[in-house]
Design a protein around this motif. Structure first.
Motif, mmCIF file in Angstrom:
data_model
loop_
_atom_site.group_PDB
_atom_site.id
_atom_site.type_symbol
_atom_site.label_atom_id
_atom_site.label_comp_id
_atom_site.label_asym_id
_atom_site.label_seq_id
_atom_site.Cartn_x
_atom_site.Cartn_y
_atom_site.Cartn_z
ATOM 1 N N GLN A 91 0.824 -1.209 0.000
ATOM 2 C CA GLN A 91 0.000 0.000 0.000
ATOM 3 C C GLN A 91 0.857 1.257 0.000
ATOM 4 O O GLN A 91 0.446 2.317 -0.469
ATOM 5 N N THR A 92 2.078 1.145 0.505
ATOM 6 C CA THR A 92 2.996 2.278 0.520
ATOM 7 C C THR A 92 3.592 2.497 -0.866
ATOM 8 O O THR A 92 3.950 1.545 -1.557
ATOM 9 N N CYS A 93 3.698 3.757 -1.253
ATOM 10 C CA CYS A 93 4.310 4.130 -2.537
ATOM 11 C C CYS A 93 5.541 4.975 -2.220
ATOM 12 O O CYS A 93 5.456 5.971 -1.501
ATOM 13 N N SER A 94 6.697 4.567 -2.739
ATOM 14 C CA SER A 94 7.935 5.263 -2.418
ATOM 15 C C SER A 94 8.748 5.500 -3.688
ATOM 16 O O SER A 94 8.860 4.614 -4.539
ATOM 17 N N VAL A 95 9.300 6.705 -3.801
ATOM 18 C CA VAL A 95 10.133 7.093 -4.944
ATOM 19 C C VAL A 95 11.360 7.818 -4.401
ATOM 20 O O VAL A 95 11.253 8.621 -3.471
ATOM 21 N N ALA A 96 12.535 7.528 -4.966
ATOM 22 C CA ALA A 96 13.754 8.182 -4.490
ATOM 23 C C ALA A 96 14.701 8.469 -5.645
ATOM 24 O O ALA A 96 14.691 7.783 -6.672
ATOM 25 N N LEU A 97 15.530 9.477 -5.442
ATOM 26 C CA LEU A 97 16.623 9.821 -6.350
ATOM 27 C C LEU A 97 17.917 9.797 -5.558
ATOM 28 O O LEU A 97 17.997 10.386 -4.472
ATOM 29 N N ILE A 98 18.928 9.091 -6.077
ATOM 30 C CA ILE A 98 20.249 9.139 -5.457
ATOM 31 C C ILE A 98 21.277 9.504 -6.507
ATOM 32 O O ILE A 98 21.067 9.311 -7.707
ATOM 33 N N ASP A 99 22.382 10.020 -6.033
ATOM 34 C CA ASP A 99 23.534 10.282 -6.897
ATOM 35 C C ASP A 99 24.738 9.684 -6.189
ATOM 36 O O ASP A 99 25.309 10.303 -5.285
#
Length: 231
Positions: free
Chosen positions: A11-19
């Motif tokens: 049910q959780t929605c997660s989005v991430a950006l890493i460098d």
């Protein structure tokens, strides 16, 4: 390496950006809205906040499963669309491995459990030692009693399945059972991104067309179809 990572396995929605080692941006929500209504908007928002265009990404990552059939399809189809449009390489990550990886400060056995409904959990066991994670059991779907019956050593339980069946776990395992802090029981996209980064460095990528959900359990439609064939 600039990576966009997505998790829609529960049910959780997660989005991430890493460098590389740097976390640039991350959003995790637990709204009851379907992932379809929010995922692309979250991706667009994070890219805008970071000042990145999709062309600037070096790679894409997504949770392949196990988890919600619908959720997995939404996340994977979105990443496949971005991969097709940009030509960027893709890595798929296990939801259970990601949960265990979030608990690497614990040395010992870790069991990741995700609610599979129908009084079952998706689960896998891992051995964590000195910042490394090694599999103990394959990914499987089983009733919580069946899972607990095979655990004899002290362990850490993590995931929404551990929360759901916490009382049963405490009753069956007693002092052998330890539980992850509340904030570690849901997959974070930043975890997915860092796991993917390690695999990108090893060249462990998948072709966009080969990126498929790992359901572990057959769908109701498949079960009914198989039953008809046997009848």
């Amino acid at each position: 390496m600039k990576i966009l990572a997505v998790d829609t396995s529960t049910q959780t929605c997660s989005v991430a950006l890493i460098d590389g080692e740097d976390l640039i941006a991350e959003t995790t929500t637990g709204s009851r809205q379907t992932h379809t209504k929010r995922l692309l908007g979250i991706i667009a928002h994070l890219l805008a906040e970071a000042g990145w265009r999709t062309e600037a990404l070096d790679g894409l990552a997504v949770v392949q499963g196990p988890g919600s059939f619908t959720g997995l399809r939404i996340g994977i189809s979105s990443i496949k669309g971005l991969a097709a449009a940009t030509g960027k390489p893709v890595v798929g990550v296990s939801s259970l491995e990601a949960l265990a990886w979030q608990c690497l400060t614990y040395n010992g056995r870790i069991y990741a459990l995700i609610d599979a409904r129908k009084t079952e959990v998706y689960t896998a066991g891992f051995l964590a030692a000195d910042g490394h994670l090694n599999p103990l059991t394959p990914q499987q779907v089983a009733g919580p009693n069946e899972v607990l019956a095979n655990i004899e050593a002290p362990c850490l339980m993590v995931g929404n399945g551990a929360l759901l069946y916490g009382d049963m776990i405490r009753e069956r395992l007693g002092s052998r059972a330890h539980f992850a802090p509340a904030g570690q029981n849901h997959v974070r996209a930043s975890t997915v991104a860092y796991l993917a980064w390690q695999r990108f460095k090893k060249g462990e990528v998948v072709e966009e067309g080969q990126l498929v959900p790992v359901y572990v359990r057959k769908s109701d439609a498949q079960i009914h179809l198989n039953a008809k064939k046997l009848s």
